[in-house]
Design a protein around this motif. Structure first.
Motif, mmCIF file in Angstrom:
data_model
loop_
_atom_site.group_PDB
_atom_site.id
_atom_site.type_symbol
_atom_site.label_atom_id
_atom_site.label_comp_id
_atom_site.label_asym_id
_atom_site.label_seq_id
_atom_site.Cartn_x
_atom_site.Cartn_y
_atom_site.Cartn_z
ATOM 1 N N LEU A 78 0.826 -1.204 0.000
ATOM 2 C CA LEU A 78 0.000 0.000 0.000
ATOM 3 C C LEU A 78 0.865 1.261 0.000
ATOM 4 N N ILE A 79 1.934 1.253 0.775
ATOM 5 C CA ILE A 79 2.822 2.431 0.818
ATOM 6 C C ILE A 79 3.449 2.644 -0.553
ATOM 7 N N ARG A 80 3.857 1.549 -1.188
ATOM 8 C CA ARG A 80 4.429 1.650 -2.535
ATOM 9 C C ARG A 80 3.449 2.288 -3.512
ATOM 10 N N ALA A 81 2.159 2.010 -3.317
ATOM 11 C CA ALA A 81 1.138 2.549 -4.215
ATOM 12 C C ALA A 81 0.700 3.939 -3.766
ATOM 13 N N SER A 82 1.430 4.534 -2.819
ATOM 14 C CA SER A 82 1.094 5.832 -2.220
ATOM 15 C C SER A 82 -0.379 5.888 -1.822
ATOM 16 N N ALA A 83 -0.801 4.858 -1.144
ATOM 17 C CA ALA A 83 -2.221 4.774 -0.823
ATOM 18 C C ALA A 83 -2.590 5.691 0.334
ATOM 19 N N GLN A 84 -3.812 6.223 0.228
ATOM 20 C CA GLN A 84 -4.356 6.990 1.337
ATOM 21 C C GLN A 84 -5.514 6.193 1.915
ATOM 22 N N ILE A 85 -5.469 5.935 3.203
ATOM 23 C CA ILE A 85 -6.483 5.086 3.833
ATOM 24 C C ILE A 85 -7.457 5.946 4.636
ATOM 25 N N ASN A 86 -8.731 5.838 4.329
ATOM 26 C CA ASN A 86 -9.743 6.524 5.130
ATOM 27 C C ASN A 86 -10.616 5.488 5.819
ATOM 28 N N THR A 87 -10.982 5.791 7.059
ATOM 29 C CA THR A 87 -11.891 4.873 7.747
ATOM 30 C C THR A 87 -13.032 5.668 8.361
#
Lengths: 220, 335
Positions: B202-211
């Motif tokens: 996920l970090i590699r994909a520059s992901a932003q996580i919202n919950t």
């Protein structure tokens, strides 16, 4: 603080030993699986790490034998993760278990938690690098007579940097450390955390400690 | 079996009987016997004929009705021959012995298949545990010894780990004997666990996580749910468009709780949407973008069914995909 590791795979035995030694634990192990129960108790450990699949007898039997004579905390490390196994493990008197594959940080967290719970004199864990001392359990950084409290993210970042003594740590790796703490930060938040950590270090006289290596990461 | 069917089956006997009575009556008439004597003879003969027929009808009807009843109530239909009694009439006996032999062959075959399936499952389970030892060793070595390629290698190792886990869950989902551990947990804990274990990807994909609202609690097997979430996250990473935004939202609705996993990826073609949970289905995305095995979503659907949950997908091409998992308050089906 002594830890005895019962594990037949050389690598899986030696790597945690190296790692835990860095954190100030004294680690022992033995290759003599016929008399492993005696060997483990002889070294008077504060905690035992126990694998389940072993030569001569399995971890369940060893755990039972140890429990007959000692109440030393036992953490079972296993690759079997069915509910039945978990139940068995806890029923024979183990204190905790970790499933493979695991991270060393996770292993450390479990060890610390079990030691705390079983009240084996909650010992401090100190990491040092040059004039910097990191008190991991109390989450503060000490330099000489000055000290400053760190929040969870700052502690995580500084712990990773201190453990790697002067090596460059990539941004990805630092971010991963924070993610493992359950805080799914993005690039910007990492920058903010780093800046705040740097200010805190400077406030107790540790200037020029947290260096930015452009395109590579950070270095203590 | 109704009376009419029986008469139809026996129509030749009836016809021949009628014919024989006609011939006898005609001959008796020629011998100048009084009509009422002839009628008496006929009546007696017809009476006994009907008695025979009636007896036979009841015997057959009783047997077959009983057979049908048992057959309908039986779950394991192939065990029918062991439960019903052998018929007393010859035509039934022939069929009974054929049925008995045929079901015996079938039952033997089923049990040998079940055995080999169980053995295969046991082997897969053992193999997965075996292979986890070297994976653990690799991870530990990597953590203790810095190399510049550390993160790369770690990412690859977690991929291997993911595939190994998929094999285990595939084996688990396709065998009959199951062990679940049903407990009540917050959605927060399982989402965290799943995101953590895929953190590097996920970090590699520059992901932003919202919950949102993940403190809602559900009752199920948390390990299975984590596995399902990992498959879904993995898909979102595979089929992302630019920078990945991944949202986990929970909502309480009537009768249960819904967990939605929304991404801003390339979406799914409308034509493919109905088939994405089918085994081996890869679709346009699978062919044109990341390579797909058509296993992930199939497994998710399969595991959800076993856990008594329902899963569905909503998607808009180029806009993103939302997968919804419904956790009912009352767990019902465990087959």
């Amino acid at each position: 603080m002594k830890i005895f590791i019962i594990e037949d795979d050389q690598t899986i035995r030696n790597e945690p030993m190296d790692f835990l030694t860095k954190y100030g634990y004294e680690c022992n192990s033995s290759d003599d699986f016929e008399n492993i129960v005696e060997a483990s108790l002889e070294s008077k450990p504060n905690l035992i790490l126990l694998d389940l699949t072993l030569p001569y007898q399995d971890g369940f039997q060893i755990c039972r034998q140890i429990r007959k004579v000692s109440s030393v905390p036992i953490i079972v490390v296993t690759s079997r993760n069915t509910p039945m196994d978990e139940l068995l493990i806890l029923n024979i008197g183990a204190d905790d278990f970790i499933t493979k594959p695991y991270d060393l940080q996770i292993l450390l967290a479990h060890i610390q938690a079990v030691l705390k719970r079983t009240n084996e004199s909650a010992q401090n864990v100190f990491l040092t690098y040059k004039e910097l001392t990191l008190d991991v359990l109390k989450s503060r950084v000490i330099s000489g007579i000055e000290e400053v409290e760190l929040n969870r993210n700052e502690l995580g970042l500084l712990r990773l940097l201190t453990l790697n003594k002067g090596n460059i740590i990539s941004r990805e790796e630092l971010m991963n450390e924070l993610w493992q703490n359950g805080d799914f930060v993005d690039e910007n938040t990492l920058n903010v955390n780093i800046a705040r950590l740097r200010r805190k270090l400077e406030s107790i006289g540790l200037e020029g400690y947290l260096l930015t290596k452009r395109g590579q990461g950070y270095q203590l | 079996m109704s009376a009419l069917q029986f008469v139809q089956e026996k129509q030749v006997s009836f016809l021949l009987k009628a014919l024989s009575l006609c011939i006898i009556s005609f001959m008796l008439l020629l011998f100048d016997l009084p009509v009422n004597v002839i009628v008496l003879i006929n009546t007696i003969s017809i009476f006994f004929f009907l008695c025979t027929m009636l007896f036979e009808f009841y015997r057959i009807k009783h047997y077959y009705d009983n057979l049908m009843d048992i057959f309908e109530q039986l779950d394991e239909k192939t065990l029918i021959a062991d439960i019903v009694q052998e018929p007393t009439f010859h035509s039934g006996q022939v069929l009974y012995s054929i049925l008995k032999n045929a079901t015996k062959v079938m039952n033997d075959r089923i049990s040998s298949l079940k055995n080999s399936q169980q053995e295969y499952y046991d082997y897969i389970e053992m193999w997965v545990h075996e292979v986890k030892t070297p994976i653990t060793a690799l991870r530990l070595i990597l953590e203790n010894h810095r190399t510049s390629e550390k993160m790369h290698i770690q990412t690859e190792i977690s991929k291997i780990d993911g595939y190994v886990e998929q094999a285990l869950y595939y084996a688990r989902s396709s065998t009959l004997n199951q062990d679940y551990r049903i407990e009540t947990f917050s959605l927060h804990s399982v989402v965290n666990e799943a995101v953590k274990s895929l953190s590097l990807t996920l970090i590699r994909a520059s992901a932003q996580i919202n919950t949102d609202q993940l403190d809602l609690k559900v009752t199920s097997d948390s390990k299975w749910i984590i596995f399902i979430l990992k498959q879904l996250i993995d898909n979102s990473v595979k089929y992302r468009s630019l920078s990945l935004e991944l949202s986990f939202t929970a909502k309480k609705i009537e009768g249960g709780t819904v967990l939605g996993i929304t991404d801003n990826g390339i979406g799914i073609n409308e034509g493919d949407l109905g088939r994405i949970f089918k085994r081996g289905f890869t679709g346009t995305n699978g062919r044109n973008h990341a390579k797909s095995t058509g296993m992930g979503l199939y497994l998710c659907n399969n595991l959800c069914e076993k856990l008594g949950l329902s899963i569905k997908a909503i998607s808009q091409k180029e806009r993103g995909t939302e997968i919804k998992i419904f956790f009912p308050d009352k767990l019902t089906t465990f087959d």
